[in-house]
Motif scaffolding. Structure first.
Motif, PDB file in Angstrom:
ATOM      1  N   PHE A 127       0.814  -1.217   0.000  1.00  0.00           N
ATOM      2  CA  PHE A 127       0.000   0.000   0.000  1.00  0.00           C
ATOM      3  C   PHE A 127       0.851   1.273   0.000  1.00  0.00           C
ATOM      4  O   PHE A 127       0.556   2.235  -0.719  1.00  0.00           O
ATOM      5  CB  PHE A 127      -0.921  -0.008   1.223  1.00  0.00           C
ATOM      6  N   LEU A 128       1.937   1.291   0.777  1.00  0.00           N
ATOM      7  CA  LEU A 128       2.745   2.507   0.890  1.00  0.00           C
ATOM      8  C   LEU A 128       3.352   2.927  -0.444  1.00  0.00           C
ATOM      9  O   LEU A 128       3.516   4.106  -0.718  1.00  0.00           O
ATOM     10  CB  LEU A 128       3.853   2.304   1.921  1.00  0.00           C
ATOM     11  N   CYS A 129       3.685   1.944  -1.283  1.00  0.00           N
ATOM     12  CA  CYS A 129       4.378   2.280  -2.522  1.00  0.00           C
ATOM     13  C   CYS A 129       3.490   3.049  -3.482  1.00  0.00           C
ATOM     14  O   CYS A 129       3.981   3.658  -4.424  1.00  0.00           O
ATOM     15  CB  CYS A 129       4.929   1.031  -3.191  1.00  0.00           C
ATOM     16  N   ASN A 130       2.187   3.032  -3.265  1.00  0.00           N
ATOM     17  CA  ASN A 130       1.288   3.782  -4.134  1.00  0.00           C
ATOM     18  C   ASN A 130       1.343   5.281  -3.887  1.00  0.00           C
ATOM     19  O   ASN A 130       0.818   6.061  -4.679  1.00  0.00           O
ATOM     20  CB  ASN A 130      -0.147   3.303  -3.935  1.00  0.00           C
ATOM     21  N   PHE A 131       1.961   5.698  -2.804  1.00  0.00           N
ATOM     22  CA  PHE A 131       1.899   7.102  -2.413  1.00  0.00           C
ATOM     23  C   PHE A 131       3.265   7.730  -2.140  1.00  0.00           C
ATOM     24  O   PHE A 131       3.332   8.885  -1.746  1.00  0.00           O
ATOM     25  CB  PHE A 131       1.025   7.245  -1.158  1.00  0.00           C
ATOM     26  N   VAL A 132       4.333   6.967  -2.339  1.00  0.00           N
ATOM     27  CA  VAL A 132       5.670   7.442  -2.011  1.00  0.00           C
ATOM     28  C   VAL A 132       6.456   7.760  -3.278  1.00  0.00           C
ATOM     29  O   VAL A 132       6.387   7.015  -4.254  1.00  0.00           O
ATOM     30  CB  VAL A 132       6.430   6.381  -1.174  1.00  0.00           C
ATOM     31  N   THR A 133       7.196   8.855  -3.273  1.00  0.00           N
ATOM     32  CA  THR A 133       8.052   9.212  -4.404  1.00  0.00           C
ATOM     33  C   THR A 133       9.461   9.491  -3.914  1.00  0.00           C
ATOM     34  O   THR A 133       9.669   9.905  -2.772  1.00  0.00           O
ATOM     35  CB  THR A 133       7.525  10.458  -5.151  1.00  0.00           C
ATOM     36  N   MET A 134      10.422   9.271  -4.772  1.00  0.00           N
ATOM     37  CA  MET A 134      11.826   9.520  -4.451  1.00  0.00           C
ATOM     38  C   MET A 134      12.360  10.595  -5.375  1.00  0.00           C
ATOM     39  O   MET A 134      11.997  10.652  -6.552  1.00  0.00           O
ATOM     40  CB  MET A 134      12.626   8.226  -4.597  1.00  0.00           C
ATOM     41  N   GLY A 135      13.214  11.491  -4.862  1.00  0.00           N
ATOM     42  CA  GLY A 135      13.716  12.595  -5.667  1.00  0.00           C
ATOM     43  C   GLY A 135      15.113  13.012  -5.249  1.00  0.00           C
ATOM     44  O   GLY A 135      15.865  12.264  -4.646  1.00  0.00           O
ATOM     45  N   GLY A 136      15.444  14.267  -5.580  1.00  0.00           N
ATOM     46  CA  GLY A 136      16.774  14.795  -5.319  1.00  0.00           C
ATOM     47  C   GLY A 136      17.730  14.610  -6.470  1.00  0.00           C
ATOM     48  O   GLY A 136      18.926  14.888  -6.343  1.00  0.00           O
ATOM     49  N   PHE A 137      17.239  14.147  -7.623  1.00  0.00           N
ATOM     50  CA  PHE A 137      18.105  13.856  -8.760  1.00  0.00           C
ATOM     51  C   PHE A 137      18.654  15.131  -9.401  1.00  0.00           C
ATOM     52  O   PHE A 137      17.998  16.168  -9.384  1.00  0.00           O
ATOM     53  CB  PHE A 137      17.337  13.045  -9.815  1.00  0.00           C
ATOM     54  N   PRO A 138      19.840  15.010 -10.025  1.00  0.00           N
ATOM     55  CA  PRO A 138      20.681  13.810 -10.089  1.00  0.00           C
ATOM     56  C   PRO A 138      21.435  13.571  -8.781  1.00  0.00           C
ATOM     57  O   PRO A 138      21.763  14.512  -8.068  1.00  0.00           O
ATOM     58  CB  PRO A 138      21.657  14.112 -11.226  1.00  0.00           C
ATOM     59  N   TRP A 139      21.683  12.285  -8.490  1.00  0.00           N
ATOM     60  CA  TRP A 139      22.545  11.926  -7.370  1.00  0.00           C
ATOM     61  C   TRP A 139      23.966  11.747  -7.901  1.00  0.00           C
ATOM     62  O   TRP A 139      24.178  11.247  -8.993  1.00  0.00           O
ATOM     63  CB  TRP A 139      22.109  10.603  -6.745  1.00  0.00           C
ATOM     64  N   TYR A 140      24.954  12.147  -7.087  1.00  0.00           N
ATOM     65  CA  TYR A 140      26.353  12.020  -7.488  1.00  0.00           C
ATOM     66  C   TYR A 140      27.105  11.140  -6.495  1.00  0.00           C
ATOM     67  O   TYR A 140      26.846  11.189  -5.283  1.00  0.00           O
ATOM     68  CB  TYR A 140      27.031  13.394  -7.544  1.00  0.00           C
ATOM     69  N   LEU A 141      28.023  10.319  -7.021  1.00  0.00           N
ATOM     70  CA  LEU A 141      28.957   9.601  -6.186  1.00  0.00           C
ATOM     71  C   LEU A 141      30.155  10.493  -5.918  1.00  0.00           C
ATOM     72  O   LEU A 141      30.669  11.140  -6.840  1.00  0.00           O
ATOM     73  CB  LEU A 141      29.403   8.297  -6.857  1.00  0.00           C
ATOM     74  N   LYS A 142      30.595  10.526  -4.663  1.00  0.00           N
ATOM     75  CA  LYS A 142      31.628  11.480  -4.247  1.00  0.00           C
ATOM     76  C   LYS A 142      32.657  10.768  -3.380  1.00  0.00           C
ATOM     77  O   LYS A 142      32.337   9.800  -2.677  1.00  0.00           O
ATOM     78  CB  LYS A 142      30.956  12.613  -3.461  1.00  0.00           C
ATOM     79  N   GLU A 143      33.878  11.286  -3.391  1.00  0.00           N
ATOM     80  CA  GLU A 143      34.912  10.669  -2.563  1.00  0.00           C
ATOM     81  C   GLU A 143      34.551  10.786  -1.085  1.00  0.00           C
ATOM     82  O   GLU A 143      33.819  11.686  -0.665  1.00  0.00           O
ATOM     83  CB  GLU A 143      36.267  11.305  -2.822  1.00  0.00           C
ATOM     84  N   THR A 144      35.081   9.861  -0.283  1.00  0.00           N
ATOM     85  CA  THR A 144      34.698   9.780   1.128  1.00  0.00           C
ATOM     86  C   THR A 144      35.662  10.495   2.064  1.00  0.00           C
ATOM     87  O   THR A 144      35.394  10.598   3.261  1.00  0.00           O
ATOM     88  CB  THR A 144      34.631   8.304   1.564  1.00  0.00           C
ATOM     89  N   SER A 145      36.784  11.007   1.575  1.00  0.00           N
ATOM     90  CA  SER A 145      37.832  11.515   2.460  1.00  0.00           C
ATOM     91  C   SER A 145      37.487  12.850   3.118  1.00  0.00           C
ATOM     92  O   SER A 145      38.018  13.174   4.180  1.00  0.00           O
ATOM     93  CB  SER A 145      39.156  11.657   1.697  1.00  0.00           C
ATOM     94  N   SER A 146      36.601  13.640   2.511  1.00  0.00           N
ATOM     95  CA  SER A 146      36.276  14.942   3.089  1.00  0.00           C
ATOM     96  C   SER A 146      35.453  14.777   4.358  1.00  0.00           C
ATOM     97  O   SER A 146      34.672  13.831   4.502  1.00  0.00           O
ATOM     98  CB  SER A 146      35.505  15.801   2.080  1.00  0.00           C
ATOM     99  N   VAL A 147      35.618  15.695   5.309  1.00  0.00           N
ATOM    100  CA  VAL A 147      34.877  15.629   6.571  1.00  0.00           C
ATOM    101  C   VAL A 147      33.391  15.795   6.315  1.00  0.00           C
ATOM    102  O   VAL A 147      32.568  15.066   6.865  1.00  0.00           O
ATOM    103  CB  VAL A 147      35.385  16.705   7.548  1.00  0.00           C
ATOM    104  N   ASN A 148      33.020  16.782   5.496  1.00  0.00           N
ATOM    105  CA  ASN A 148      31.625  17.014   5.134  1.00  0.00           C
ATOM    106  C   ASN A 148      31.437  16.662   3.668  1.00  0.00           C
ATOM    107  O   ASN A 148      32.099  17.228   2.799  1.00  0.00           O
ATOM    108  CB  ASN A 148      31.244  18.472   5.381  1.00  0.00           C
ATOM    109  N   HIS A 149      30.534  15.732   3.385  1.00  0.00           N
ATOM    110  CA  HIS A 149      30.339  15.292   2.007  1.00  0.00           C
ATOM    111  C   HIS A 149      29.472  16.245   1.200  1.00  0.00           C
ATOM    112  O   HIS A 149      29.608  16.325  -0.023  1.00  0.00           O
ATOM    113  CB  HIS A 149      29.728  13.891   2.001  1.00  0.00           C
ATOM    114  N   CYS A 150      28.555  16.947   1.836  1.00  0.00           N
ATOM    115  CA  CYS A 150      27.707  17.890   1.112  1.00  0.00           C
ATOM    116  C   CYS A 150      28.522  19.110   0.703  1.00  0.00           C
ATOM    117  O   CYS A 150      29.462  19.491   1.411  1.00  0.00           O
ATOM    118  CB  CYS A 150      26.535  18.331   1.990  1.00  0.00           C
ATOM    119  N   PRO A 151      28.213  19.768  -0.414  1.00  0.00           N
ATOM    120  CA  PRO A 151      27.128  19.429  -1.339  1.00  0.00           C
ATOM    121  C   PRO A 151      27.547  18.350  -2.329  1.00  0.00           C
ATOM    122  O   PRO A 151      28.741  18.143  -2.566  1.00  0.00           O
ATOM    123  CB  PRO A 151      26.888  20.753  -2.076  1.00  0.00           C
ATOM    124  N   PHE A 152      26.558  17.658  -2.888  1.00  0.00           N
ATOM    125  CA  PHE A 152      26.785  16.687  -3.956  1.00  0.00           C
ATOM    126  C   PHE A 152      26.433  17.380  -5.270  1.00  0.00           C
ATOM    127  O   PHE A 152      25.265  17.713  -5.499  1.00  0.00           O
ATOM    128  CB  PHE A 152      25.907  15.450  -3.753  1.00  0.00           C
TER     129      PHE A 152
END
Length: 238
Positions: A127-152
């Motif tokens: 039932f939940l899948c009928n009403f849920v949407t996902m967004g924020g695109f595009p998503w980017y893969l980013k290196e992990t070494s930085s203390v703060n990953h945002c912004p992407f």
């Protein structure tokens, strides 16, 4: 205890959330072997045909989806029964991500690898899948070494440092939104420890990954599943 919730398509229909897919061409044939660099060489095999791009000419800094000769579009990574969990709600769904790759030189001249997710398809479920949407695109893969990953964002300085000979890269992935009629469940969050493995049957490993906000605090939501390349035989980085 967290239970699990399903994110899927809006009103049960297969909805693609799409960003512009680059039309950059690939060269026919495989990457030269032995490959000596210095820039990464991308190679893919589709329908028995092999293509590559090695960073020369217009290839550097251009996003590449499937070769135009194979119909274009993005590289698709999919899996059935991907589990999601947030406080009080839970379930599983079939997931298909569509993405692109590129190579670029950062502000120091070092080569980096960019990967972005521009589309997401989630199959209908409970039932939940009928009403849920996902967004924020595009998503980017980013290196992990930085203390703060945002912004992407589409910024070469934040992409994955190229490691000659490496077949797997551990990265962060964002920014992710998940909305329901009664309010957002995930808003402006990202994942740590995502593993992209190139090669035959390339994968994007989201196993037991927690979502984090831009203050790098866990939000209580997670995802669990390994997505495999399903519209090409291989996607290699040499």
């Amino acid at each position: 205890m967290n239970t699990r919730f399903l994110i899927s398509t809006f009103f049960g229909a297969g909805v693609w959330l799409i960003c512009s897919v680059a039309a950059a061409n690939w060269d026919t044939g495989a990457c030269p072997q032995p490959y000596t660099g210095p820039a990464p060489c991308f190679e893919t095999e589709i329908n028995g045909n092999t293509y590559h791009f090695n960073g020369g000419g217009g290839h550097a800094h251009d996003w590449h989806g499937l070769p135009a000769a194979e119909g274009g579009g993005g590289f698709e990574f999919s899996r059935d029964n991907v589990d999601f969990a947030c406080p009080s709600v839970s379930s599983s769904c079939n997931m298909n991500l569509s993405g692109e790759v590129k190579k670029c030189q950062d502000s120091t001249g070092a080569w980096r690898i960019g990967i972005r997710v521009g589309a997401l398809d989630l199959s209908p479920g409970d039932f939940l899948c009928n009403f849920v949407t996902m967004g924020g695109f595009p998503w980017y893969l980013k290196e992990t070494s930085s203390v703060n990953h945002c912004p992407f964002e589409d910024d070469c300085d934040g992409f994955i440092p190229y490691e000659p000979g490496a077949s797997a890269y551990t990265v962060s992935l964002g920014i992710v939104d998940l909305n329901a009629p009664f309010g957002p469940w995930i808003e402006g969050e990202h994942l740590h420890g995502v593993v992209f493995t190139s090669g035959r049957g390339a994968t994007l490993d989201l196993s037991n990954k927690m979502f984090f906000d831009c203050d790098e605090q866990e939000t209580g939501c997670s995802i669990d599943g390994i997505l495999s390349l399903d519209n090409a035989k291989s996607l290699d980085i040499y």
